[in-house]
Motif scaffolding. Structure first.
Motif, PDB file in Angstrom:
ATOM      1  N   ASP A 147      49.195 -21.217  59.226  1.00 22.77           N
ATOM      2  CA  ASP A 147      48.551 -22.534  59.217  1.00 22.77           C
ATOM      3  C   ASP A 147      47.082 -22.546  59.598  1.00 22.77           C
ATOM      4  N   ASN A 148      46.606 -21.118  59.098  1.00 28.57           N
ATOM      5  CA  ASN A 148      44.997 -21.079  59.359  1.00 28.57           C
ATOM      6  C   ASN A 148      44.384 -20.637  58.118  1.00 28.57           C
ATOM      7  N   VAL A 149      43.714 -21.540  57.464  1.00 33.20           N
ATOM      8  CA  VAL A 149      43.189 -21.396  56.229  1.00 33.20           C
ATOM      9  C   VAL A 149      42.140 -20.357  56.180  1.00 33.20           C
ATOM     10  N   GLN A 150      41.306 -20.000  57.170  1.00 38.60           N
ATOM     11  CA  GLN A 150      40.483 -18.848  57.259  1.00 38.60           C
ATOM     12  C   GLN A 150      41.328 -17.456  57.068  1.00 38.60           C
ATOM     13  N   SER A 151      42.173 -17.583  57.600  1.00 33.19           N
ATOM     14  CA  SER A 151      43.327 -16.276  57.483  1.00 33.19           C
ATOM     15  C   SER A 151      43.859 -16.128  56.013  1.00 33.19           C
ATOM     16  N   LEU A 152      43.982 -17.387  55.360  1.00 34.28           N
ATOM     17  CA  LEU A 152      44.541 -17.243  53.929  1.00 34.28           C
ATOM     18  C   LEU A 152      43.327 -16.804  53.184  1.00 34.28           C
ATOM     19  N   GLN A 153      42.327 -17.272  53.302  1.00 31.95           N
ATOM     20  CA  GLN A 153      41.099 -16.880  52.680  1.00 31.95           C
ATOM     21  C   GLN A 153      40.903 -15.314  52.617  1.00 31.95           C
ATOM     22  N   SER A 154      40.878 -14.684  53.848  1.00 32.84           N
ATOM     23  CA  SER A 154      40.661 -13.475  54.206  1.00 32.84           C
ATOM     24  C   SER A 154      41.870 -12.658  53.271  1.00 32.84           C
ATOM     25  N   ALA A 155      43.083 -13.160  53.409  1.00 32.91           N
ATOM     26  CA  ALA A 155      44.011 -12.260  52.716  1.00 32.91           C
ATOM     27  C   ALA A 155      43.791 -12.306  51.052  1.00 32.91           C
ATOM     28  N   ILE A 156      43.441 -13.452  50.608  1.00 30.37           N
ATOM     29  CA  ILE A 156      43.092 -13.815  49.020  1.00 30.37           C
ATOM     30  C   ILE A 156      42.016 -12.658  48.968  1.00 30.37           C
ATOM     31  N   MET A 157      40.827 -12.540  49.740  1.00 33.77           N
ATOM     32  CA  MET A 157      39.750 -11.813  49.308  1.00 33.77           C
ATOM     33  C   MET A 157      40.222 -10.256  49.419  1.00 33.77           C
ATOM     34  N   GLU A 158      41.216  -9.890  50.535  1.00 31.67           N
ATOM     35  CA  GLU A 158      41.792  -8.804  50.360  1.00 31.67           C
ATOM     36  C   GLU A 158      42.472  -8.364  49.239  1.00 31.67           C
ATOM     37  N   LEU A 159      43.437  -9.334  48.852  1.00 32.84           N
ATOM     38  CA  LEU A 159      44.000  -9.077  47.369  1.00 32.84           C
ATOM     39  C   LEU A 159      43.117  -8.774  46.398  1.00 32.84           C
ATOM     40  N   ALA A 160      41.969  -9.549  46.184  1.00 34.48           N
ATOM     41  CA  ALA A 160      41.057  -9.437  45.114  1.00 34.48           C
ATOM     42  C   ALA A 160      40.289  -8.128  45.263  1.00 34.48           C
ATOM     43  N   ASN A 161      39.895  -7.539  46.506  1.00 36.07           N
ATOM     44  CA  ASN A 161      39.298  -6.148  46.391  1.00 36.07           C
ATOM     45  C   ASN A 161      40.155  -5.116  46.292  1.00 36.07           C
ATOM     46  N   ARG A 162      41.571  -5.334  46.874  1.00 32.60           N
ATOM     47  CA  ARG A 162      42.539  -4.178  46.383  1.00 32.60           C
ATOM     48  C   ARG A 162      42.595  -4.093  45.019  1.00 32.60           C
ATOM     49  N   LEU A 163      42.903  -5.156  44.365  1.00 31.57           N
ATOM     50  CA  LEU A 163      42.848  -5.178  42.880  1.00 31.57           C
ATOM     51  C   LEU A 163      42.036  -4.672  42.124  1.00 31.57           C
ATOM     52  N   ASP A 164      40.737  -4.984  42.664  1.00 27.15           N
ATOM     53  CA  ASP A 164      39.721  -4.315  41.963  1.00 27.15           C
ATOM     54  C   ASP A 164      39.297  -3.079  41.979  1.00 27.15           C
ATOM     55  N   ALA A 165      40.050  -2.431  43.006  1.00 26.36           N
ATOM     56  CA  ALA A 165      39.978  -0.974  43.270  1.00 26.36           C
ATOM     57  C   ALA A 165      41.246  -0.296  42.678  1.00 26.36           C
ATOM     58  N   GLY A 166      41.711  -0.955  42.128  1.00 25.72           N
ATOM     59  CA  GLY A 166      43.239  -0.298  41.329  1.00 25.72           C
ATOM     60  C   GLY A 166      44.493  -0.374  41.894  1.00 25.72           C
ATOM     61  N   TRP A 167      44.777  -0.862  43.092  1.00 29.25           N
ATOM     62  CA  TRP A 167      45.904  -0.991  44.082  1.00 29.25           C
ATOM     63  C   TRP A 167      46.799  -1.733  43.264  1.00 29.25           C
ATOM     64  N   TRP A 168      48.092  -1.846  43.211  1.00 32.15           N
ATOM     65  CA  TRP A 168      49.232  -2.369  42.662  1.00 32.15           C
ATOM     66  C   TRP A 168      50.572  -2.044  43.756  1.00 32.15           C
ATOM     67  N   PRO A 169      51.262  -3.034  44.153  1.00 35.77           N
ATOM     68  CA  PRO A 169      52.296  -2.726  45.146  1.00 35.77           C
ATOM     69  C   PRO A 169      53.312  -1.924  44.604  1.00 35.77           C
ATOM     70  N   ASN A 170      54.157  -1.162  45.703  1.00 36.34           N
ATOM     71  CA  ASN A 170      55.167  -0.490  45.219  1.00 36.34           C
ATOM     72  C   ASN A 170      56.418  -1.193  45.992  1.00 36.34           C
TER      73      ASN A 170
END
Length: 196
Positions: A147-170
């Motif tokens: 229920d924390n919109v700031q936490s959601l934003q941080s998670a989305i930013m983390e996803l964007a940064n990981r994907l930009d760095a070439g990460w993909w889940p296994n």
């Protein structure tokens, strides 16, 4: 009071998906994120968390597709949100083929089919840090406080940064716990009831 009496059993991948050829290993486009949240408009699905977003233009999201009626849009001021209503399995496959990640906001879950579906497809997952999600997704999902919109934003930013760095889940490890059929689920239920 219920410790030791509540059991979480994963469910099998739906047939319409298991027979498809959707296996994602990377993004289909660069730039801002395309997220997909397939869920009905029930209160526990937590769509209203999106109504708490200030300055949506600061979020790295180009498209957020929700499977609810457009009249139920939780934030009409955010042009990135698209409400498409109820969709069929072919449309689900189309979104799984084209989105960058599954966004799952649900505060409670009995089955969590979209999590299983996204793992089977190989998609990144953003979801609440709650026991049902941890049980299904393990350490491979990106978690946020439910229920924390700031936490959601941080998670989305983390996803964007990981994907930009070439990460993909296994998801290989997590998928090992997913049963192959409902018969297997029933057998597990019977084991629980007979071992009491």
């Amino acid at each position: 009071a219920v410790r030791g009496r509540v059991f979480v059993l994963p469910q099998p991948v739906p047939q319409w998906l298991s027979k498809s050829f959707v296996k994602r290993t990377n993004r289909v486009r660069d730039g801002k994120l395309h997220l997909f949240y397939p869920a009905a408009d029930y209160s526990h699905k937590n769509h209203l968390l999106l109504s708490k977003i200030d300055e949506p233009e600061a979020w790295p999201v180009e498209q957020l597709t929700l499977t609810i009626d457009p009249l139920k849009n939780p934030d009409n001021t955010w042009s990135s949100i698209s409400c498409v209503g109820l969709i069929n399995s072919d449309q689900m496959l189309s979104f799984y083929r084209s989105c960058d990640a599954l966004l799952f906001l649900s505060n409670e879950e009995s089955f969590g089919f979209p999590l299983v579906e996204a793992m089977f497809c190989g998609l990144p997952i953003l979801c609440p840090d709650l026991p049902y999600a941890r049980t299904l997704c393990g350490d491979e999902a990106i978690y946020f406080e439910a229920d924390n919109v700031q936490s959601l934003q941080s998670a989305i930013m983390e996803l964007a940064n990981r994907l930009d760095a070439g990460w993909w889940p296994n998801w290989e490890g997590a998928l090992e716990s997913i049963p192959c059929s409902w018969e297997t689920v029933a057998e597990e239920m019977l084991k629980i009831t007979t071992n009491k």
